[in-house]
Every structure is written in structure tokens, then in C-alpha cells.
Design an enzyme around this catalytic site. Structure first.
Site, mmCIF file in Angstrom:
data_model
loop_
_atom_site.group_PDB
_atom_site.id
_atom_site.type_symbol
_atom_site.label_atom_id
_atom_site.label_comp_id
_atom_site.label_asym_id
_atom_site.label_seq_id
_atom_site.Cartn_x
_atom_site.Cartn_y
_atom_site.Cartn_z
ATOM 1 N NE ARG A 1 16.573 -3.339 8.840
ATOM 2 C CZ ARG A 1 16.530 -4.077 7.708
ATOM 3 N NH1 ARG A 1 15.498 -4.845 7.474
ATOM 4 N NH2 ARG A 1 17.524 -4.039 6.832
ATOM 5 N NE ARG B 1 7.643 -2.113 6.301
ATOM 6 C CZ ARG B 1 6.327 -2.125 6.412
ATOM 7 N NH1 ARG B 1 5.577 -1.634 5.455
ATOM 8 N NH2 ARG B 1 5.751 -2.635 7.473
ATOM 9 N NE ARG C 1 -4.886 -1.146 9.890
ATOM 10 C CZ ARG C 1 -3.789 -0.696 9.271
ATOM 11 N NH1 ARG C 1 -3.784 0.455 8.655
ATOM 12 N NH2 ARG C 1 -2.713 -1.429 9.263
ATOM 13 C CE LYS D 1 -1.993 -1.099 3.941
ATOM 14 N NZ LYS D 1 -1.320 -2.381 4.291
ATOM 15 N NE ARG E 1 1.967 -4.829 11.209
ATOM 16 C CZ ARG E 1 3.098 -4.680 10.501
ATOM 17 N NH1 ARG E 1 4.240 -5.158 10.970
ATOM 18 N NH2 ARG E 1 3.075 -4.039 9.364
HETATM 19 P P1 AP5 Z 1 4.825 -1.605 1.906
HETATM 20 O O1 AP5 Z 1 4.422 -0.832 0.698
HETATM 21 O O2 AP5 Z 1 5.623 -0.894 2.952
HETATM 22 O O3 AP5 Z 1 3.548 -2.355 2.544
HETATM 23 P P2 AP5 Z 1 2.236 -1.777 3.228
HETATM 24 O O4 AP5 Z 1 1.050 -2.410 2.565
HETATM 25 O O5 AP5 Z 1 2.281 -0.297 3.310
HETATM 26 O O6 AP5 Z 1 2.389 -2.485 4.647
HETATM 27 P P3 AP5 Z 1 2.347 -1.856 6.114
HETATM 28 O O7 AP5 Z 1 3.109 -2.830 6.986
HETATM 29 O O8 AP5 Z 1 2.757 -0.446 6.158
HETATM 30 O O9 AP5 Z 1 0.826 -1.995 6.414
HETATM 31 P P4 AP5 Z 1 0.154 -2.013 7.778
HETATM 32 O O10 AP5 Z 1 -1.246 -1.910 7.353
HETATM 33 O O11 AP5 Z 1 0.481 -3.172 8.635
HETATM 34 O O12 AP5 Z 1 0.838 -0.793 8.560
HETATM 35 P P5 AP5 Z 1 0.373 0.706 8.813
HETATM 36 O O13 AP5 Z 1 1.573 1.549 8.843
HETATM 37 O O14 AP5 Z 1 -0.742 1.062 7.927
HETATM 38 O O15 AP5 Z 1 5.662 -2.890 1.405
HETATM 39 C C1 AP5 Z 1 6.238 -3.791 2.343
HETATM 40 C C2 AP5 Z 1 7.622 -4.225 1.842
HETATM 41 O O16 AP5 Z 1 7.464 -4.988 0.658
HETATM 42 C C3 AP5 Z 1 8.545 -3.049 1.483
HETATM 43 O O17 AP5 Z 1 9.860 -3.358 1.892
HETATM 44 C C4 AP5 Z 1 8.455 -2.956 -0.056
HETATM 45 O O18 AP5 Z 1 9.687 -2.502 -0.618
HETATM 46 C C5 AP5 Z 1 8.159 -4.407 -0.444
HETATM 47 N N1 AP5 Z 1 7.250 -4.488 -1.605
HETATM 48 C C6 AP5 Z 1 6.167 -3.711 -1.872
HETATM 49 N N2 AP5 Z 1 5.569 -4.090 -3.031
HETATM 50 C C7 AP5 Z 1 6.293 -5.155 -3.503
HETATM 51 C C8 AP5 Z 1 6.170 -5.979 -4.661
HETATM 52 N N3 AP5 Z 1 5.196 -5.802 -5.553
HETATM 53 N N4 AP5 Z 1 7.101 -6.958 -4.824
HETATM 54 C C9 AP5 Z 1 8.087 -7.155 -3.905
HETATM 55 N N5 AP5 Z 1 8.258 -6.395 -2.789
HETATM 56 C C10 AP5 Z 1 7.365 -5.409 -2.583
HETATM 57 O O19 AP5 Z 1 -0.220 0.589 10.297
HETATM 58 C C11 AP5 Z 1 0.629 0.322 11.396
HETATM 59 C C12 AP5 Z 1 -0.194 0.234 12.679
HETATM 60 O O20 AP5 Z 1 -0.831 1.509 12.930
HETATM 61 C C13 AP5 Z 1 -1.355 -0.770 12.668
HETATM 62 O O21 AP5 Z 1 -0.914 -2.060 13.001
HETATM 63 C C14 AP5 Z 1 -2.285 -0.153 13.719
HETATM 64 O O22 AP5 Z 1 -1.839 -0.416 15.024
HETATM 65 C C15 AP5 Z 1 -2.135 1.335 13.458
HETATM 66 N N6 AP5 Z 1 -3.135 1.859 12.494
HETATM 67 C C16 AP5 Z 1 -2.849 2.422 11.281
HETATM 68 N N7 AP5 Z 1 -3.987 2.779 10.651
HETATM 69 C C17 AP5 Z 1 -5.008 2.448 11.499
HETATM 70 C C18 AP5 Z 1 -6.421 2.559 11.407
HETATM 71 N N8 AP5 Z 1 -7.013 3.078 10.302
HETATM 72 N N9 AP5 Z 1 -7.159 2.107 12.442
HETATM 73 C C19 AP5 Z 1 -6.573 1.578 13.550
HETATM 74 N N10 AP5 Z 1 -5.241 1.431 13.706
HETATM 75 C C20 AP5 Z 1 -4.460 1.877 12.683
HETATM 76 MG MG MG Z 2 2.497 1.086 4.864
#
Ligand code: AP5
Ligand code: MG
Length: 216
Positions: free
Chosen positions: A160, A127, A88, A13, A172
């Protein structure tokens, strides 16, 4: 144009939101990034969110809805935004609908990024991110062109995430399947859902998203 990127942790994402942001002039709104900034700043929201995020749970609907509501009022969001990690939960989706309606805005597309669960561990544990400009990298799938130096800003300050370990990823993923995956059916029923293959190469994933946006 206002869009949602929906998918589990590691689906890509954030990676794709940054790419579309540049190509389409939209603003990436990542609630995860905003919450991490609040934690780093030690604000009231950050203090409430820190332990929940480190454990892999979800921060309260009230907090994230408040953050998004304030953010989409800002001038840079008026041309459109990419919601990355929000909504979410079903209450967040309902609140978003009300928010958009009250601001005379609408959703152009909800894009589900489909990935194999077993690949997510590899994506998440490899990552790292530039601590200065936020550019995302991976130990195997996207390394900096020059080792130890960010392609985008030249910084060596790589970070990280505290929640990027296998154990927290399991929690998660559970949060995703219990609370977030029902949104796939919700947006399908609203005739607003498009699904793409998030396992493809990053550039191919971008092409799939661009094709959807071209007709949205
Ligand atoms: P990346 O693009 O970083 O993945 P992502 O989908 O953004 O994954 P996240 O871990 O950020 O999602 P998340 O939903 O767990 O975390 P968030 O920060 O939103 O890609 C991952 C890796 O893969 C990278 O190294 C990239 O280079 C590689 N990659 C990407 N595409 C690729 C491809 N096609 N091929 C190969 N490699 C690839 O949330 C964190 C925390 O915040 C949550 O756990 C929660 O506690 C809180 N939170 C956030 N939003 C909310 C909400 N709306 N409600 C409640 N709690 C929330
Ligand atoms: Mg992300």
C-alpha cells in the site's frame, strides 16, 4: 501514438494505462511510479522527492521534466507512450510540447477522466498493488481471484502506498485543483481534449478510451 491520461488521484489513470499498454503496445510512463522507484532506490532524485510525495505536494517541474525527457528517448518508447501523471502543471505541459517537437513527435489525444471527488477517498484508501509486477487491486472493486495471490504473477507481496490515506489525499486533491486542473482548459483550447466518464466500470472506461483512440 502518444497520449495523456489526465485526472485526479484515484481517477483510474494507472489502471487504464496498464490495460491500454497491453492492448495497444504502448508504454506506460507514470512519473509517480518512477519517483517511487527513485525513493526506494535512495537516489538523489528520490531523496529530494520523498518528503514532498508523502505530504501530497508536487515534486519540482525540473525533476519530473528531466525524468520524462530521458525516458522518452529509450527504444521501447519509439512506438508510442501513455503519459500517466505527467504533465501536472502548465510549465510541464509547455516543456512537453517543446520536448515532443524537438524529437519530431506529437500528442494524439489528451483524455480527461472525470470522477466524483467524494468517491476518490474510497478508491484511494482501498487500493493495493503487487510489489513484484505492479498489478493494481482494490479491497472492494478489484480483488485478486485467489485471495492473497496476484492474478498476474502469483506473488503474495502486496503493498500500500505511504500517501494513500485520507489526510494526504486531501492535500493531493488540492494540488490537483490548484496546479493540474488548469490543463483541462489548456488542452481544450488546443483542440486536443476528450473527456470520459471515469465513474463507469473499469471495462466500460477502457471501451470509452478505445473509442477515442480509434479515431485519434
Ligand atoms: P488507479 O488507477 O491506481 O488511480 P490513479 O489515477 O493512477 O491514481 P494515483 O493515486 O496513482 O494518482 P496520483 O496522481 O495521485 O498519483 P501518482 O502516482 O501519479 O485507481 C485507484 C484505485 O481505484 C485502484 O485501487 C483501482 O483498482 C480502483 N479503480 C480504478 N478504476 C476504477 C473504476 N472504474 N471503478 C472502480 N474502481 C476503480 O503521483 C504520486 C505523487 O508523485 C504525487 O502526489 C506527486 O508528489 C508526485 N508526482 C508524480 N508525478 C508528478 C509530476 N508530473 N509532477 C510533480 N509531482 C509528481
Ligand atoms: Mg497511478
Amino acid at each position: 501514438m502518444n497520449i495523456i491520461l489526465l485526472g485526479p488521484p484515484g481517477a483510474g489513470k494507472g489502471t487504464q494505462a496498464r490495460l491500454i499498454e497491453n492492448s495497444r503496445g504502448l508504454v506506460q510512463l507514470s512519473t509517480g511510479d518512477m519517483l517511487r522507484a527513485a525513493v526506494a532506490a535512495g537516489s538523489e532524485v528520490g531523496l529530494k522527492a520523498k518528503a514532498v510525495m508523502e505530504a501530497g505536494g508536487l515534486v519540482s517541474d525540473e525533476i519530473v521534466i528531466g525524468i520524462i525527457s530521458d525516458r522518452i528517448d529509450e527504444p521501447d518508447c519509439q512506438n508510442g507512450f501513455i503519459l500517466d501523471g505527467f504533465p501536472r502543471t502548465l510549465p510541464q505541459a509547455a516543456a512537453l510540447e517543446d520536448l515532443l517537437a524537438s524529437k519530431n513527435k506529437s500528442l494524439n489525444a489528451v483524455i480527461e477522466m472525470r470522477v466524483d471527488d467524494e468517491k476518490l477517498v474510497e478508491r484511494i484508501t482501498g487500493r493495493f498493488t503487487c510489489g513484484d509486477c505492479g498489478e493494481g487491486y482494490h479491497d472492494t472493486f478489484r480483488t485478486p481471484k485467489e485471495e492473497g495471490k496476484c492474478d498476474n504473477c502469483g506473488s503474495s507481496n502486496f503493498k500500500r502506498r505511504a500517501d494513500d490515506n485520507e489526510e494526504t489525499l486531501r492535500t493531493r486533491l488540492l494540488s490537483y485543483y490548484k496546479e493540474t486542473s488548469p490543463l483541462i482548459g489548456y488542452y481544450f483550447a488546443k483542440d486536443n481534449l476528450a473527456s470520459i466518464d471515469g465513474m463507469a466500470d473499469m471495462s466500460e472506461v477502457t471501451n470509452q478510451i478505445e473509442t477515442i483512440l480509434a479515431s485519434a
